[in-house]
Scaffold this motif. Structure first.
Motif, PDB file in Angstrom:
ATOM      1  N   LEU A  20       0.833  -1.191   0.000  1.00 37.57           N
ATOM      2  CA  LEU A  20       0.000   0.000   0.000  1.00 37.57           C
ATOM      3  C   LEU A  20       0.876   1.253   0.000  1.00 37.57           C
ATOM      4  CD1 LEU A  20      -2.760  -0.917   2.624  1.00 37.57           C
ATOM      5  CD2 LEU A  20      -2.632  -1.487   0.190  1.00 37.57           C
ATOM      6  N   SER A  21       0.399   2.286  -0.686  1.00 32.66           N
ATOM      7  CA  SER A  21       1.098   3.567  -0.719  1.00 32.66           C
ATOM      8  C   SER A  21       0.189   4.667  -0.204  1.00 32.66           C
ATOM      9  CB  SER A  21       1.519   3.912  -2.148  1.00 32.66           C
ATOM     10  OG  SER A  21       2.375   2.941  -2.690  1.00 32.66           O
ATOM     11  N   CYS A  22       0.785   5.628   0.462  1.00 32.73           N
ATOM     12  CA  CYS A  22       0.064   6.807   0.920  1.00 32.73           C
ATOM     13  C   CYS A  22       0.883   8.022   0.494  1.00 32.73           C
ATOM     14  CB  CYS A  22      -0.112   6.791   2.431  1.00 32.73           C
ATOM     15  SG  CYS A  22      -0.793   8.329   3.117  1.00 32.73           S
ATOM     16  N   VAL A  23       0.359   8.756  -0.491  1.00 28.91           N
ATOM     17  CA  VAL A  23       1.016   9.981  -0.936  1.00 28.91           C
ATOM     18  C   VAL A  23       0.351  11.151  -0.224  1.00 28.91           C
ATOM     19  CG1 VAL A  23       1.550  11.476  -2.886  1.00 28.91           C
ATOM     20  CG2 VAL A  23       1.549   8.988  -3.182  1.00 28.91           C
ATOM     21  N   PHE A  24       1.150  11.936   0.510  1.00 28.35           N
ATOM     22  CA  PHE A  24       0.575  13.071   1.226  1.00 28.35           C
ATOM     23  C   PHE A  24       1.253  14.358   0.781  1.00 28.35           C
ATOM     24  CE2 PHE A  24       3.985  13.255   4.427  1.00 28.35           C
ATOM     25  CZ  PHE A  24       4.455  11.951   4.390  1.00 28.35           C
ATOM     26  N   SER A  25       0.470  15.441   0.726  1.00 26.77           N
ATOM     27  CA  SER A  25       0.967  16.713   0.235  1.00 26.77           C
ATOM     28  C   SER A  25       0.159  17.867   0.803  1.00 26.77           C
ATOM     29  CB  SER A  25       0.889  16.741  -1.295  1.00 26.77           C
ATOM     30  OG  SER A  25      -0.464  16.630  -1.709  1.00 26.77           O
ATOM     31  N   GLY A  26       0.675  19.079   0.576  1.00 28.05           N
ATOM     32  CA  GLY A  26      -0.070  20.262   0.966  1.00 28.05           C
ATOM     33  C   GLY A  26       0.069  20.658   2.412  1.00 28.05           C
ATOM     34  N   PHE A  27       0.986  20.047   3.137  1.00 24.02           N
ATOM     35  CA  PHE A  27       1.127  20.361   4.555  1.00 24.02           C
ATOM     36  C   PHE A  27       2.033  21.561   4.768  1.00 24.02           C
ATOM     37  CE2 PHE A  27      -1.308  16.922   5.385  1.00 24.02           C
ATOM     38  CZ  PHE A  27      -0.732  15.685   5.123  1.00 24.02           C
ATOM     39  N   THR A  28       1.681  22.400   5.706  1.00 20.03           N
ATOM     40  CA  THR A  28       2.520  23.524   6.084  1.00 20.03           C
ATOM     41  C   THR A  28       2.831  23.499   7.573  1.00 20.03           C
ATOM     42  OG1 THR A  28       0.585  24.928   6.407  1.00 20.03           O
ATOM     43  CG2 THR A  28       1.646  24.985   4.236  1.00 20.03           C
ATOM     44  N   SER A  71       7.251   2.017   5.942  1.00 27.20           N
ATOM     45  CA  SER A  71       8.505   2.665   5.576  1.00 27.20           C
ATOM     46  C   SER A  71       8.227   4.005   4.907  1.00 27.20           C
ATOM     47  CB  SER A  71       9.337   1.782   4.641  1.00 27.20           C
ATOM     48  OG  SER A  71       8.667   1.604   3.407  1.00 27.20           O
ATOM     49  N   ARG A  72       9.239   4.866   4.961  1.00 29.08           N
ATOM     50  CA  ARG A  72       9.173   6.159   4.292  1.00 29.08           C
ATOM     51  C   ARG A  72      10.538   6.390   3.677  1.00 29.08           C
ATOM     52  NH1 ARG A  72       9.610  11.841   6.075  1.00 29.08           N
ATOM     53  NH2 ARG A  72       8.575  13.063   4.497  1.00 29.08           N
ATOM     54  N   PRO A  73      10.734   5.923   2.467  1.00 31.24           N
ATOM     55  CA  PRO A  73      12.059   5.926   1.839  1.00 31.24           C
ATOM     56  C   PRO A  73      12.726   7.280   1.737  1.00 31.24           C
ATOM     57  CG  PRO A  73      10.539   4.555   0.617  1.00 31.24           C
ATOM     58  CD  PRO A  73       9.729   5.296   1.626  1.00 31.24           C
ATOM     59  N   ASP A  74      11.964   8.378   1.649  1.00 32.77           N
ATOM     60  CA  ASP A  74      12.587   9.688   1.459  1.00 32.77           C
ATOM     61  C   ASP A  74      12.791  10.412   2.774  1.00 32.77           C
ATOM     62  OD1 ASP A  74       9.677  11.703   0.538  1.00 32.77           O
ATOM     63  OD2 ASP A  74       9.998  10.212   2.098  1.00 32.77           O
ATOM     64  N   ALA A  75      12.729   9.691   3.879  1.00 29.69           N
ATOM     65  CA  ALA A  75      12.854  10.345   5.178  1.00 29.69           C
ATOM     66  C   ALA A  75      14.180  11.068   5.319  1.00 29.69           C
ATOM     67  CB  ALA A  75      12.693   9.319   6.294  1.00 29.69           C
ATOM     68  N   ASP A  76      15.237  10.524   4.720  1.00 28.72           N
ATOM     69  CA  ASP A  76      16.541  11.162   4.878  1.00 28.72           C
ATOM     70  C   ASP A  76      16.582  12.541   4.236  1.00 28.72           C
ATOM     71  OD1 ASP A  76      17.475   9.003   6.249  1.00 28.72           O
ATOM     72  OD2 ASP A  76      18.402   8.075   4.491  1.00 28.72           O
ATOM     73  N   SER A  77      15.669  12.814   3.329  1.00 27.73           N
ATOM     74  CA  SER A  77      15.682  14.106   2.659  1.00 27.73           C
ATOM     75  C   SER A  77      14.963  15.169   3.465  1.00 27.73           C
ATOM     76  CB  SER A  77      15.028  13.990   1.281  1.00 27.73           C
ATOM     77  OG  SER A  77      13.655  13.696   1.421  1.00 27.73           O
ATOM     78  N   LYS A  90       5.560  16.751  -1.814  1.00 26.65           N
ATOM     79  CA  LYS A  90       4.863  15.489  -1.574  1.00 26.65           C
ATOM     80  C   LYS A  90       5.822  14.492  -0.959  1.00 26.65           C
ATOM     81  CE  LYS A  90       1.601  15.819  -5.442  1.00 26.65           C
ATOM     82  NZ  LYS A  90       1.080  15.136  -6.659  1.00 26.65           N
ATOM     83  N   SER A  91       5.242  13.545  -0.269  1.00 26.11           N
ATOM     84  CA  SER A  91       6.028  12.447   0.248  1.00 26.11           C
ATOM     85  C   SER A  91       5.152  11.214   0.287  1.00 26.11           C
ATOM     86  CB  SER A  91       6.573  12.786   1.639  1.00 26.11           C
ATOM     87  OG  SER A  91       7.508  11.817   2.055  1.00 26.11           O
ATOM     88  N   THR A  92       5.779  10.064   0.441  1.00 26.97           N
ATOM     89  CA  THR A  92       5.059   8.799   0.392  1.00 26.97           C
ATOM     90  C   THR A  92       5.456   7.917   1.552  1.00 26.97           C
ATOM     91  OG1 THR A  92       5.046   8.921  -2.020  1.00 26.97           O
ATOM     92  CG2 THR A  92       4.494   6.804  -1.024  1.00 26.97           C
ATOM     93  N   VAL A  93       4.465   7.275   2.139  1.00 33.44           N
ATOM     94  CA  VAL A  93       4.684   6.245   3.144  1.00 33.44           C
ATOM     95  C   VAL A  93       4.105   4.944   2.604  1.00 33.44           C
ATOM     96  CG1 VAL A  93       4.024   5.436   5.441  1.00 33.44           C
ATOM     97  CG2 VAL A  93       4.720   7.801   5.113  1.00 33.44           C
ATOM     98  N   TYR A  94       4.840   3.853   2.796  1.00 31.32           N
ATOM     99  CA  TYR A  94       4.421   2.558   2.281  1.00 31.32           C
ATOM    100  C   TYR A  94       4.071   1.612   3.429  1.00 31.32           C
ATOM    101  CZ  TYR A  94       6.665   4.285  -1.948  1.00 31.32           C
ATOM    102  OH  TYR A  94       7.022   5.048  -3.030  1.00 31.32           O
TER     103      TYR A  94
END
Length: 140
Positions: A20-28, A71-77, A90-94
């Motif tokens: 499963l993927s969860c793409v989240f965006s628009g957060f401030t 997991s959140r592969p782009d966490a290091d960024s 945007k970012s993604t959690v799997y």
């Protein structure tokens, strides 16, 4: 505009796997964690897993330990906590699910929270934003 979009659900045989993927965006705002929840027909929504933004700690319900992995592969960024700014960020959690059982059948949702700490990671009332859900059916 805050958005969470789940995908990856479907029909799978017992013992099979799904991602499963969860793409989240628009957060401030700073978000402390991303959680996965599920709700089966006639049952209450239950916490499945959670990943903390502060240190990447992961949490699992006893019923899925050893079978599911968040997991959140782009966490290091991301510097420090979850800080996602800008409309285009945007970012993604799997959620990788294996050894699936019929009792895993449910609608799966991802959600975000800003409250401090994740000791109560499976408390759905602490999560402010939710996706629309994706159906997972485990059946022969």
């Amino acid at each position: 505009q805050v958005q969470l979009v789940e995908s990856g659900g479907g029909l799978v045989q017992p013992g099979g796997s799904l991602n499963l993927s969860c793409v989240f965006s628009g957060f401030t705002l700073d978000y402390t964690a991303i959680g996965w929840f599920r709700q089966a027909p006639g049952k209450e929504r239950e916490g499945v897993s959670c990943i903390s933004s502060s240190d990447g700690s992961t949490y699992y319900a006893d019923s899925v330990k050893g079978r599911f992995t968040i997991s959140r592969p782009d966490a290091d960024s991301v510097k420090g906590r979850f800080i996602i700014v800008g409309d285009n960020a945007k970012s993604t959690v799997y959620l990788h699910m294996s050894s699936l059982k019929p009792e895993d059948t449910a609608i799966y949702y991802c959600a975000t929270r800003t409250s401090a700490g994740v000791a109560d990671w499976d408390n759905s009332y602490e999560y402010e934003y939710w996706g629309q859900g994706t159906q997972v059916t485990v059946s022969a």
